[in-house]
Motif scaffolding. Structure first.
Motif, mmCIF file in Angstrom:
data_model
loop_
_atom_site.group_PDB
_atom_site.id
_atom_site.type_symbol
_atom_site.label_atom_id
_atom_site.label_comp_id
_atom_site.label_asym_id
_atom_site.label_seq_id
_atom_site.Cartn_x
_atom_site.Cartn_y
_atom_site.Cartn_z
ATOM 1 N N VAL A 23 50.536 45.131 53.208
ATOM 2 C CA VAL A 23 49.547 44.573 54.127
ATOM 3 C C VAL A 23 48.921 45.723 54.902
ATOM 4 N N SER A 24 47.825 45.425 55.598
ATOM 5 C CA SER A 24 47.134 46.458 56.354
ATOM 6 C C SER A 24 46.507 45.862 57.602
ATOM 7 N N ASP A 25 46.617 46.594 58.698
ATOM 8 C CA ASP A 25 45.921 46.208 59.924
ATOM 9 C C ASP A 25 44.442 46.565 59.831
ATOM 10 N N ASP A 26 44.072 47.423 58.894
ATOM 11 C CA ASP A 26 42.701 47.909 58.762
ATOM 12 C C ASP A 26 41.899 47.221 57.667
ATOM 13 N N LEU A 27 42.538 46.872 56.569
ATOM 14 C CA LEU A 27 41.828 46.278 55.436
ATOM 15 C C LEU A 27 41.745 44.768 55.578
ATOM 16 N N ALA A 28 40.782 44.177 54.886
ATOM 17 C CA ALA A 28 40.655 42.727 54.822
ATOM 18 C C ALA A 28 41.770 42.182 53.934
ATOM 19 N N ALA A 29 41.954 40.878 53.979
ATOM 20 C CA ALA A 29 42.907 40.238 53.073
ATOM 21 C C ALA A 29 42.488 40.531 51.630
ATOM 22 N N ASP A 30 43.413 40.377 50.712
ATOM 23 C CA ASP A 30 43.141 40.654 49.310
ATOM 24 C C ASP A 30 41.873 39.933 48.865
ATOM 25 N N GLY A 31 40.943 40.666 48.277
ATOM 26 C CA GLY A 31 39.679 40.115 47.820
ATOM 27 C C GLY A 31 38.577 40.148 48.862
ATOM 28 N N GLY A 32 38.894 40.569 50.077
ATOM 29 C CA GLY A 32 37.906 40.620 51.153
ATOM 30 C C GLY A 32 37.037 41.858 51.090
ATOM 31 N N ALA A 33 36.127 41.944 52.049
ATOM 32 C CA ALA A 33 35.197 43.074 52.120
ATOM 33 C C ALA A 33 35.875 44.307 52.708
ATOM 34 N N PHE A 135 44.078 49.405 46.460
ATOM 35 C CA PHE A 135 45.079 50.177 47.186
ATOM 36 C C PHE A 135 46.440 49.742 46.655
ATOM 37 N N THR A 136 47.177 50.680 46.080
ATOM 38 C CA THR A 136 48.459 50.361 45.446
ATOM 39 C C THR A 136 49.567 51.204 46.048
ATOM 40 N N VAL A 171 43.371 44.564 47.233
ATOM 41 C CA VAL A 171 42.046 44.871 46.688
ATOM 42 C C VAL A 171 40.978 44.411 47.680
ATOM 43 N N ASN A 172 40.098 45.331 48.058
ATOM 44 C CA ASN A 172 38.932 45.004 48.861
ATOM 45 C C ASN A 172 37.689 45.383 48.075
ATOM 46 N N GLU A 173 36.539 44.794 48.434
ATOM 47 C CA GLU A 173 35.286 45.059 47.717
ATOM 48 C C GLU A 173 34.228 45.605 48.660
ATOM 49 N N TYR A 174 33.331 46.406 48.056
ATOM 50 C CA TYR A 174 32.221 46.976 48.819
ATOM 51 C C TYR A 174 31.051 47.200 47.879
ATOM 52 N N GLU A 175 29.837 46.962 48.374
ATOM 53 C CA GLU A 175 28.647 47.271 47.585
ATOM 54 C C GLU A 175 27.527 47.740 48.500
ATOM 55 N N VAL A 176 26.623 48.480 47.892
ATOM 56 C CA VAL A 176 25.431 48.966 48.585
ATOM 57 C C VAL A 176 24.232 48.292 47.934
ATOM 58 N N SER A 177 23.428 47.611 48.723
ATOM 59 C CA SER A 177 22.241 46.936 48.185
ATOM 60 C C SER A 177 21.236 47.964 47.672
ATOM 61 N N ALA A 178 20.456 47.540 46.701
ATOM 62 C CA ALA A 178 19.449 48.438 46.101
ATOM 63 C C ALA A 178 18.380 48.789 47.101
#
Length: 178
Positions: A23-33, A135-136, A171-178
């Motif tokens: 778990v992480s105090d910094d990251l979102a829940a699994d699958g979050g941003a 993150f593993t 696992v967290n996700e991130y994207e940059v819009s075009a």
């Protein structure tokens, strides 16, 4: 427009092992941003991670962050640290600075795929869609993995393949819009 096919996660190619919890105090829940602090342009800060329930026989840990969606053909390793003593069950925010502050004595960093000896944050190409940041935490069956800081993340992964007793991932996700 056709949806981009996502590559498998890195552990899909490894033998099954016991699971445990991270778990992480910094990251979102699994699958979050992925939070902005873990983005290269906005913080480049390794997250706090805490784990429990590793299998019996664990003698050390390794921690990695990997983007399987990077447009490289081989993904992108953002962070690889290993030889973390078995008595350690968390890393503080910013432990991956490269200065080794916050990492326990004996822990070893290797260069990420950006070429630096630290955690490098997310920086997917604009318009490439969402990238997963895996993150593993690995529970390892030996105190020392047998490689040093000159090894590549792939060589560390090769050694982990044969010495992992258990694995926990977030696992967290991130994207940059075009």
């Amino acid at each position: 427009m056709t949806e981009k096919k996502r590559p498998p996660l890195p552990h899909d190619f490894h033998p099954p092992v016991a699971g445990f919890t991270v778990v992480s105090d910094d990251l979102a829940a699994d699958g979050g941003a992925l939070p902005q602090a873990q983005v290269a342009a906005d913080g480049n800060t390794s997250p706090q991670l805490r784990w429990e329930g590793a299998p019996e026989g664990t003698r050390s840990y390794a921690v990695t962050c990997y983007d399987p969606d990077a447009p490289t053909g081989s993904g992108f390793w953002h962070w690889t640290v290993f030889d973390i003593p078995a008595t350690v069950t968390q890393l503080p925010t910013g432990a991956g600075t490269g200065e080794m502050k916050g990492l326990p004595e004996g822990a070893v960093h290797v260069r990420n795929d950006g070429g630096s000896l630290d955690f490098t944050g997310a920086a997917p190409p604009p318009g490439d869609g969402p990238h997963r940041y895996v993150f593993t935490v690995y529970a390892v069956d030996q105190e020392k993995l047998g490689v040093d800081s000159s090894a590549s993340p792939a060589v560390v992964g090769f050694n982990l393949r044969f010495h992992t007793l258990g694995r926990a991932q977030l696992v967290n996700e991130y994207e940059v819009s075009a």
